[in-house]
Enzyme design. Structure first.
Site, PDB file in Angstrom:
ATOM      1  N   LYS A  11     -14.777  11.466  -9.377  1.00  0.00           N
ATOM      2  CA  LYS A  11     -15.094  13.329  -9.696  1.00  0.00           C
ATOM      3  C   LYS A  11     -16.473  13.684  -9.432  1.00  0.00           C
ATOM      4  CE  LYS A  11     -12.852  11.769 -14.548  1.00  0.00           C
ATOM      5  NZ  LYS A  11     -13.182  11.198 -16.121  1.00  0.00           N
ATOM      6  N   TYR A  51      -4.263  15.543 -16.545  1.00  0.00           N
ATOM      7  CA  TYR A  51      -4.979  15.109 -18.176  1.00  0.00           C
ATOM      8  C   TYR A  51      -3.428  15.518 -18.672  1.00  0.00           C
ATOM      9  CZ  TYR A  51      -9.025  13.016 -16.096  1.00  0.00           C
ATOM     10  OH  TYR A  51      -9.717  12.638 -15.184  1.00  0.00           O
ATOM     11  N   ASN A 114     -18.026  11.172 -16.146  1.00  0.00           N
ATOM     12  CA  ASN A 114     -18.380   9.982 -16.025  1.00  0.00           C
ATOM     13  C   ASN A 114     -17.690   9.548 -14.414  1.00  0.00           C
ATOM     14  OD1 ASN A 114     -15.820  10.130 -16.432  1.00  0.00           O
ATOM     15  ND2 ASN A 114     -15.568   8.519 -17.993  1.00  0.00           N
ATOM     16  N   HIS A 117     -11.748   8.210 -12.168  1.00  0.00           N
ATOM     17  CA  HIS A 117     -10.892   7.871 -13.601  1.00  0.00           C
ATOM     18  C   HIS A 117     -10.218   6.892 -12.923  1.00  0.00           C
ATOM     19  CE1 HIS A 117      -7.346   8.825 -15.367  1.00  0.00           C
ATOM     20  NE2 HIS A 117      -7.035   8.651 -14.138  1.00  0.00           N
ATOM     21  N   GLU A 128       0.701   8.061 -11.911  1.00  0.00           N
ATOM     22  CA  GLU A 128      -0.761   8.985 -11.185  1.00  0.00           C
ATOM     23  C   GLU A 128      -0.699   8.977 -10.084  1.00  0.00           C
ATOM     24  OE1 GLU A 128      -3.475   9.000 -14.924  1.00  0.00           O
ATOM     25  OE2 GLU A 128      -4.137   7.786 -13.655  1.00  0.00           O
TER      26      GLU A 128
END
Ligand code: CMP
Length: 140
Positions: A11, A51, A114, A117, A128
């Protein structure tokens, strides 16, 4: 255990701090192999679509803003039990709850920023992976 493929995203908080290599090393040390990789910047439409499952959640708008705030590295990871293994290497979504030695414990800044993913189930992983890669782009 079956060989699986799963999608990983490094990320923007991690690319900003130049942690890509350290994070990939964690995957490789756990026996996961990078079989496709691309660095890109998500558009707002991309992030909202990716998302989409979270669109009713209170954090959706902030999550999309964060995910488009800088480059990401999208990867396909392959290995035995790769979906769960990737999740184990990442640690809990909230770094406050992540186990020692996990990516999120070592690198995450917050539950939103965070660092990584990972797909949560076989069907999600297939969808995905297709979101970012053609079959031809994946070389095991
Ligand atoms: P990720 O695995 O990318 O899936 C959805 C993301 O939403 C999650 O990691 C977090 O970064 C982010 N997020 C932000 N707030 C929350 C929250 N309260 N609960 C779960 N996920 C959250």
């Amino acid at each position: 255990m079956a060989v699986e493929r799963t999608l990983s995203i490094i990320k923007p908080d991690a690319t900003r701090r130049n942690l890509t290599g350290k994070i990939i090393t964690k995957f490789e040390e756990a026996g996961l192999k990078v079989v496709a990789s691309r660095r890109l910047r998500l558009s707002q439409a991309d992030a909202e679509a990716f998302y989409g499952v979270h669109k009713e959640r209170p954090f959706f708008k902030d999550l999309v803003s964060f995910m488009i705030s800088g480059p990401v590295v999208v990867q396909v990871l392959e290995g035995e039990g790769a979906i769960q293994k990737n999740r184990d290497v990442m640690g809990a979504t909230n770094p406050a709850n992540a186990a020692a030695g996990t990516i999120r414990k070592e690198f995450a800044e917050s539950i939103e920023a965070n660092s990584a993913h990972g797909s949560d189930a076989p069907e999600t992983a297939a969808n995905e992976i297709k979101f970012f890669f053609r079959d031809l782009d994946i070389v095991g």
